[in-house]
Design an enzyme around this catalytic site. Sequence first.
Site, PDB file in Angstrom:
ATOM      1  N   CYS A 254     -30.152 -12.820  15.582  1.00  0.00           N
ATOM      2  CA  CYS A 254     -30.682 -11.443  15.664  1.00  0.00           C
ATOM      3  C   CYS A 254     -30.020 -10.461  14.705  1.00  0.00           C
ATOM      4  O   CYS A 254     -30.708  -9.871  13.863  1.00  0.00           O
ATOM      5  CB  CYS A 254     -30.537 -10.913  17.081  1.00  0.00           C
ATOM      6  SG  CYS A 254     -31.630 -11.709  18.235  1.00  0.00           S
TER       7      CYS A 254
HETATM    8  C1  UDX Z   1     -27.454 -10.308  20.110  1.00  0.00           C
HETATM    9  C2  UDX Z   1     -27.574  -9.072  21.023  1.00  0.00           C
HETATM   10  O1  UDX Z   1     -26.354  -8.912  21.755  1.00  0.00           O
HETATM   11  C3  UDX Z   1     -28.773  -9.192  21.945  1.00  0.00           C
HETATM   12  O2  UDX Z   1     -28.915  -7.998  22.705  1.00  0.00           O
HETATM   13  C4  UDX Z   1     -30.023  -9.419  21.096  1.00  0.00           C
HETATM   14  O3  UDX Z   1     -31.169  -9.550  21.893  1.00  0.00           O
HETATM   15  C5  UDX Z   1     -29.857 -10.650  20.197  1.00  0.00           C
HETATM   16  O4  UDX Z   1     -28.675 -10.498  19.420  1.00  0.00           O
HETATM   17  P1  UDX Z   1     -26.527 -12.799  20.327  1.00  0.00           P
HETATM   18  O5  UDX Z   1     -26.894 -12.928  18.879  1.00  0.00           O
HETATM   19  O6  UDX Z   1     -26.924 -13.878  21.249  1.00  0.00           O
HETATM   20  O7  UDX Z   1     -27.140 -11.437  20.933  1.00  0.00           O
HETATM   21  O8  UDX Z   1     -24.923 -12.696  20.380  1.00  0.00           O
HETATM   22  P2  UDX Z   1     -23.803 -11.591  20.623  1.00  0.00           P
HETATM   23  O9  UDX Z   1     -23.027 -11.965  21.825  1.00  0.00           O
HETATM   24  O10 UDX Z   1     -24.376 -10.234  20.576  1.00  0.00           O
HETATM   25  O11 UDX Z   1     -22.849 -11.841  19.347  1.00  0.00           O
HETATM   26  C6  UDX Z   1     -23.338 -11.751  18.010  1.00  0.00           C
HETATM   27  C7  UDX Z   1     -22.235 -12.030  16.994  1.00  0.00           C
HETATM   28  O12 UDX Z   1     -21.291 -10.967  16.954  1.00  0.00           O
HETATM   29  C8  UDX Z   1     -21.418 -13.299  17.270  1.00  0.00           C
HETATM   30  O13 UDX Z   1     -21.224 -13.980  16.042  1.00  0.00           O
HETATM   31  C9  UDX Z   1     -20.105 -12.785  17.819  1.00  0.00           C
HETATM   32  O14 UDX Z   1     -19.031 -13.653  17.568  1.00  0.00           O
HETATM   33  C10 UDX Z   1     -19.957 -11.473  17.040  1.00  0.00           C
HETATM   34  N1  UDX Z   1     -19.135 -10.461  17.719  1.00  0.00           N
HETATM   35  C11 UDX Z   1     -19.525  -9.954  18.938  1.00  0.00           C
HETATM   36  C12 UDX Z   1     -17.984  -9.959  17.093  1.00  0.00           C
HETATM   37  O15 UDX Z   1     -17.620 -10.377  15.993  1.00  0.00           O
HETATM   38  N2  UDX Z   1     -17.267  -8.984  17.731  1.00  0.00           N
HETATM   39  C13 UDX Z   1     -17.629  -8.462  18.930  1.00  0.00           C
HETATM   40  O16 UDX Z   1     -16.937  -7.564  19.435  1.00  0.00           O
HETATM   41  C14 UDX Z   1     -18.794  -8.973  19.551  1.00  0.00           C
END
Ligand code: UDX
Length: 423
Positions: free
Chosen positions: A263
Amino acid sequence: MKISVIGAGYVGLVTASCLAELGHSIDLIEIDQEKAEMILAGISPINEPGLDDLLSKHISHNLRVITNYNEVHKSKLSFVCVGTPQMIDGNTDLSMIKAVSKSLGTALSMHDQDHVVIVKSTVPPGTTEGLISSIILGYTGDTENKIKFAMNPEFLREGQAITDFMNPDRIIIGCTEQYVGDTVASVYSGLNAPVMRTAPTVAEMIKYASNALLAMKISFSNEIGNICKRLDIDVYDVMRGVGMDHRISPHFLNAGVGFGGSCFPKDIMSLIKVAESLGENPVLLKSVIKVNEQQPLRMVEMLEKRAGPLAGKVVAVLGLAFKNDTDDVRDSRALPVIKELLRRGALVRAYDPLAIPNMSKIIPDIEYCESTAEALKDADVCLIMTEWPEFGELDCEFDLMRGKIIIEGRKILKCGRAEGICW
Ligand code: UDX
């Protein structure tokens, strides 16, 4: 309620299973025969905690999997849940949306039923009322105004999608007529969440803006982390203090190697393209992407500074999935890191609890290991790329390495033997 869900990808499968759990009667339409048969046999094509249980509970009861649109008119509503991937130029590929609209239009044109088409796929603002409705109404003619449209974005995180579906922060319903909104809201009447009614274009934009803001929080933390590292300040302490302000919140401030997944990278790029097509230059959004592209390369540069030229060195890469609890490697930060390591002549040995089959389809020519110990044995250096909890416990396993340099892209190790990318 009898509901069709179109597309058995992440969003469609979770939506269909959870709507079945809420007591609705679901037809999941998936044109890929092989995938449909797999689901019918109770095997989930994706790795999502809790999904297998829901599938086996509801399949053959109130969840059918079918490969055509012949009976879609018997449903009161259909949810469009197909993918909207990124094209090479960054624009959004709407070919699956167009194909579904065509199939829905053709199927609905043969009958005379009221029907609401609800778009769940993430689409550029204007797609529901523009592209989708014009294709469908082009087939049906719909002189009696029986087909209605709504936009209802999903906010599901992979690995927590079932919990997120059942406990949403909010339900956004974009549509122009009150009674259509009432019908869509009634689908979720079993859930305890505030419902916001708005226009379809606003609903489409809410999804993009939400993802852009979350991604911005991460890139912001990474940039602050890069500065903190130079000043020998712990960015995690800094962000803990920052996040205590209720206007900011403590979530999504974890600095590291950047965001991946299906996403954030594609949706922010899509929003940039939408802005550019309107003559705007969205510098803030472009910076969010730029920080995210630079972080993985910083990690390799840091490694070379500590360990010397990487040519011929054995690099153990722990973690391939874009985050823990998933086998998804789409836009994983491990991808640019491994590519850069290979470009610099390193020998890569990788381990991930779930994502090896998916990563080996994209990068087949590195060594994949069955355990952390196998990956670490005689490695010169180690990079930690994914926040898998099992990596947090590693300690004496690092004694198997030939060298001592360990760099973390996610703050996960408890033993304190690693250097963080920006802490
Ligand atoms: C995301 C959105 O959270 C969700 O609402 C949307 O519908 C789809 O995209 P997702 O891609 O499943 O969900 O994962 P998410 O838990 O949001 O993490 C995304 C990325 O950000 C991961 O690579 C994670 O490691 C990274 N991340 C997350 C960080 O680097 N730091 C953070 O504080 C949080």
